[in-house]
Design a protein around this motif. Structure first.
Motif, PDB file in Angstrom:
ATOM      1  N   THR A 138      50.104  46.719  41.632  1.00  0.00           N
ATOM      2  CA  THR A 138      49.300  45.484  41.699  1.00  0.00           C
ATOM      3  C   THR A 138      50.086  44.375  42.393  1.00  0.00           C
ATOM      4  O   THR A 138      49.591  43.745  43.331  1.00  0.00           O
ATOM      5  CB  THR A 138      48.884  45.038  40.285  1.00  0.00           C
ATOM      6  OG1 THR A 138      48.162  46.101  39.684  1.00  0.00           O
ATOM      7  CG2 THR A 138      48.018  43.794  40.334  1.00  0.00           C
ATOM      8  N   ASN A 139      51.306  44.139  41.944  1.00  0.00           N
ATOM      9  CA  ASN A 139      52.116  43.070  42.541  1.00  0.00           C
ATOM     10  C   ASN A 139      52.409  43.358  44.004  1.00  0.00           C
ATOM     11  O   ASN A 139      52.419  42.444  44.832  1.00  0.00           O
ATOM     12  CB  ASN A 139      53.440  42.899  41.787  1.00  0.00           C
ATOM     13  CG  ASN A 139      53.241  42.505  40.341  1.00  0.00           C
ATOM     14  OD1 ASN A 139      53.869  43.038  39.454  1.00  0.00           O
ATOM     15  ND2 ASN A 139      52.329  41.575  40.101  1.00  0.00           N
ATOM     16  N   LYS A 141      44.329  32.966  42.083  1.00  0.00           N
ATOM     17  CA  LYS A 141      43.268  32.298  41.307  1.00  0.00           C
ATOM     18  C   LYS A 141      43.002  30.893  41.861  1.00  0.00           C
ATOM     19  O   LYS A 141      41.851  30.467  41.973  1.00  0.00           O
ATOM     20  CB  LYS A 141      43.685  32.186  39.843  1.00  0.00           C
ATOM     21  CG  LYS A 141      43.661  33.488  39.079  1.00  0.00           C
ATOM     22  CD  LYS A 141      44.033  33.208  37.637  1.00  0.00           C
ATOM     23  CE  LYS A 141      44.355  34.474  36.904  1.00  0.00           C
ATOM     24  NZ  LYS A 141      44.916  34.225  35.589  1.00  0.00           N
ATOM     25  N   PRO A 151      36.476  37.655  34.554  1.00  0.00           N
ATOM     26  CA  PRO A 151      37.727  37.942  33.845  1.00  0.00           C
ATOM     27  C   PRO A 151      38.292  39.337  34.140  1.00  0.00           C
ATOM     28  O   PRO A 151      39.507  39.530  34.146  1.00  0.00           O
ATOM     29  CB  PRO A 151      37.336  37.835  32.366  1.00  0.00           C
ATOM     30  CG  PRO A 151      36.100  37.036  32.336  1.00  0.00           C
ATOM     31  CD  PRO A 151      35.401  37.270  33.632  1.00  0.00           C
ATOM     32  N   MET A 200      50.554  45.169  46.181  1.00  0.00           N
ATOM     33  CA  MET A 200      49.352  44.981  47.009  1.00  0.00           C
ATOM     34  C   MET A 200      49.026  43.501  47.186  1.00  0.00           C
ATOM     35  O   MET A 200      48.595  43.074  48.239  1.00  0.00           O
ATOM     36  CB  MET A 200      48.155  45.677  46.357  1.00  0.00           C
ATOM     37  CG  MET A 200      48.202  47.172  46.489  1.00  0.00           C
ATOM     38  SD  MET A 200      46.718  47.932  45.868  1.00  0.00           S
ATOM     39  CE  MET A 200      46.895  47.700  44.137  1.00  0.00           C
ATOM     40  N   ARG A 204      42.196  39.198  35.633  1.00  0.00           N
ATOM     41  CA  ARG A 204      43.356  39.632  34.848  1.00  0.00           C
ATOM     42  C   ARG A 204      44.490  40.128  35.741  1.00  0.00           C
ATOM     43  O   ARG A 204      45.647  40.111  35.362  1.00  0.00           O
ATOM     44  CB  ARG A 204      42.953  40.718  33.854  1.00  0.00           C
ATOM     45  CG  ARG A 204      42.650  42.074  34.469  1.00  0.00           C
ATOM     46  CD  ARG A 204      42.162  43.048  33.404  1.00  0.00           C
ATOM     47  NE  ARG A 204      41.518  44.196  33.982  1.00  0.00           N
ATOM     48  CZ  ARG A 204      42.152  45.316  34.337  1.00  0.00           C
ATOM     49  NH1 ARG A 204      43.447  45.420  34.162  1.00  0.00           N
ATOM     50  NH2 ARG A 204      41.486  46.319  34.857  1.00  0.00           N
ATOM     51  N   ARG A 205      44.145  40.590  36.935  1.00  0.00           N
ATOM     52  CA  ARG A 205      45.145  41.128  37.842  1.00  0.00           C
ATOM     53  C   ARG A 205      45.719  40.073  38.787  1.00  0.00           C
ATOM     54  O   ARG A 205      46.683  40.314  39.474  1.00  0.00           O
ATOM     55  CB  ARG A 205      44.485  42.195  38.713  1.00  0.00           C
ATOM     56  CG  ARG A 205      44.958  43.544  38.406  1.00  0.00           C
ATOM     57  CD  ARG A 205      44.425  44.525  39.398  1.00  0.00           C
ATOM     58  NE  ARG A 205      44.006  45.671  38.655  1.00  0.00           N
ATOM     59  CZ  ARG A 205      42.841  46.267  38.796  1.00  0.00           C
ATOM     60  NH1 ARG A 205      41.980  45.830  39.669  1.00  0.00           N
ATOM     61  NH2 ARG A 205      42.551  47.303  38.062  1.00  0.00           N
ATOM     62  N   ARG A 208      37.766  31.374  33.979  1.00  0.00           N
ATOM     63  CA  ARG A 208      36.570  32.165  33.684  1.00  0.00           C
ATOM     64  C   ARG A 208      35.312  31.519  34.253  1.00  0.00           C
ATOM     65  O   ARG A 208      34.325  32.189  34.507  1.00  0.00           O
ATOM     66  CB  ARG A 208      36.372  32.264  32.163  1.00  0.00           C
ATOM     67  CG  ARG A 208      37.349  33.158  31.522  1.00  0.00           C
ATOM     68  CD  ARG A 208      37.308  32.970  30.018  1.00  0.00           C
ATOM     69  NE  ARG A 208      38.184  33.943  29.415  1.00  0.00           N
ATOM     70  CZ  ARG A 208      37.820  35.170  29.138  1.00  0.00           C
ATOM     71  NH1 ARG A 208      36.597  35.562  29.353  1.00  0.00           N
ATOM     72  NH2 ARG A 208      38.677  36.013  28.631  1.00  0.00           N
TER      73      ARG A 208
END
Lengths: 355, 88
Positions: free
Chosen positions: A110-111, A59, A48, A113, A52-53, A43
């Motif tokens: 999501t995964n 990250k 955030p 992309m 989250r994705r 964070r």
């Protein structure tokens, strides 16, 4: 034209996230593979709602990139260039497993992309609102080297004043299990800090994310000068590698005598480490030799961690005790030669100097 | 399954599928908008919910434009699932 390393962000299996401490206490993970020590909270670096994705590797990439440009005091780099051997493995595994579980009918968007190799470079650009040159290199053991070479070329051709260059790869349990079949890894948990002491077949895999901010001009935050890089693919003999080292030194008006420390990519594998021993004995017999893979493990872009170590040694004039493999720490470290190879196929040589 | 029971189930499934780390099931008002001002979801989340509906409830949304109406709130989504499951 000179190229300087003026900012670094490093997330690794060691406590490397804080640039103000070097060397930090070495961490032994006593495991089959080394995993990165994560920041206390992402964070502090990523919104955030966005994070989250994002999977772990994305990250880590974004965070180390942001730390690197902050370290260099730059907000909008002239280029963002990433090297990765395998890209976002966790996302790839997730969407493939979902497809298999659902008879190839459903796929998590999501995964899917985020499984692409260039996700990290593009996410960094989105966060920085940086519309400059953006590229990702995926060339196994030359991924980071290709990114670095591209950045140097861009800066020397005056296309960019600065460049954010990273090497990033992640390991997952599934990836470890699959690649174990190749016989490259040790079969029992290993004290990574003792990796060089017990040479045998295989090594410890690892992961990491290291971003460098390169600048054309020396500035207060500069760690060292990156004098040059050479790569050698599948050399027939070690004479070919030795020839490239000599050429790199000659291009910079140096000889083996001027090198104060050799940093090698030795990883405890008997066969692979013999290559470094041969080069060091024939060219740098009286010189101090250090290693870095006892700290980060083996992965396609581990040379970025080696470059992190070299840059910090030149800045702090301190060699971590755990990194010294042979010889004694020199009083002054002016020039470092970094030699890494991946499975004996991809050799890279980098030359760095104190500023 | 009763509507309220399905609403509770959907709240948990959406939190898990969309990785809404800081949201608790009771934080999601069944009558508030899922997209825009409410939970602040976006188009990628809409795709994830389409996959969730097909995977968990066997409901296939052929026209993504339908999503705007169906995904207006958790309660409307629950009503849609109940109506379409009964229809099947």
């Amino acid at each position: 034209m000179s190229t300087y390393i003026s900012g670094i962000g490093c997330i690794s299996p060691q406590k490397t996230i804080d640039n103000s401490v070097f060397p930090a206490e070495a961490v032994n993970q006593n495991a089959l593979f080394l995993q990165c020590i994560q920041p206390e909270s992402y964070r502090d670096y990523i919104n955030p709602i966005l994070s989250r994705r994002l999977s772990k590797i994305i990250k880590m990439g974004i965070t180390s990139a942001l730390i690197s440009i902050k370290d260099a005091g730059i907000s909008n780099p002239g280029a963002i260039i990433t090297g990765t051997g395998l890209g976002c493995v966790e996302d790839t595994e997730k969407f493939l497993m979902t497809m298999l579980d659902n008879n190839e009918t459903l796929m998590n968007p999501t995964n899917f992309m985020q499984s692409t190799y260039n996700t990290i470079s593009s996410q960094i650009a989105i966060i920085l609102k940086c519309f400059n040159y953006n590229s990702t290199y995926v060339h196994r053991g030359f991924s980071f080297e290709s990114a670095l070479t591209d950045a140097i070329d861009l800066m020397q051709s005056t296309v960019a004043e600065s460049a954010l260059v990273g090497g990033i790869d992640e390991i997952t349990e599934n990836h470890f299990n699959v690649t174990s079949l190749l016989g490259h890894w040790r079969t029992k948990p290993q004290n990574n800090l003792e990796l060089f002491e017990h040479k045998q077949k295989g090594t410890l895999p690892g992961e990491g994310s290291v971003f460098f901010t390169l600048t054309r001009n020396k500035q207060a935050s500069t760690y060292c000068e990156l004098k040059g890089i050479k790569t050698v693919y599948k050399p027939a003999t070690m004479d070919v590698v030795a020839g490239s080292i000599c050429a790199l030194l000659a291009e910079n008006k140096l000889t083996a005598h001027n090198i104060d420390l050799i940093i090698t990519g030795m990883n405890g594998d008997q066969q692979g480490d013999a290559v470094y021993d041969e080069i060091c004995q024939t060219m740098f017999d009286t010189k101090a030799v250090a290693g870095f893979k006892n700290l980060c493990g083996e992965y396609h872009t581990a040379s970025a961690f080696g470059l992190w170590l070299a840059a910090n040694i030149l800045k702090w004039q301190e060699v971590p005790k755990i990194s010294i493999y042979k010889g004694f720490r020199p009083n002054t470290i002016q020039n470092i030669l970094l030699h890494n190879h991946v499975e004996g196929k991809q050799h890279s040589i980098m030359l760095l100097s104190k500023v | 399954m009763e509507e309220n029971e399905l609403i509770d189930k959907l709240r948990k499934e959406i939190i898990q599928q969309l990785n809404l780390e800081d949201v608790k099931p009771e934080d999601i008002d069944p009558d508030s908008a899922l997209f825009g001002e409410g939970l602040g979801l976006d188009s990628i989340d809409a795709l994830e919910i389409i996959v969730l509906l097909e995977k968990n409830y066997g409901i296939k949304i052929e026209d993504p434009k339908q999503g705007k109406t169906i995904f207006a709130s958790i309660r409307i989504l629950a009503k849609y699932i109940l109506a379409n499951q009964k229809a099947q």
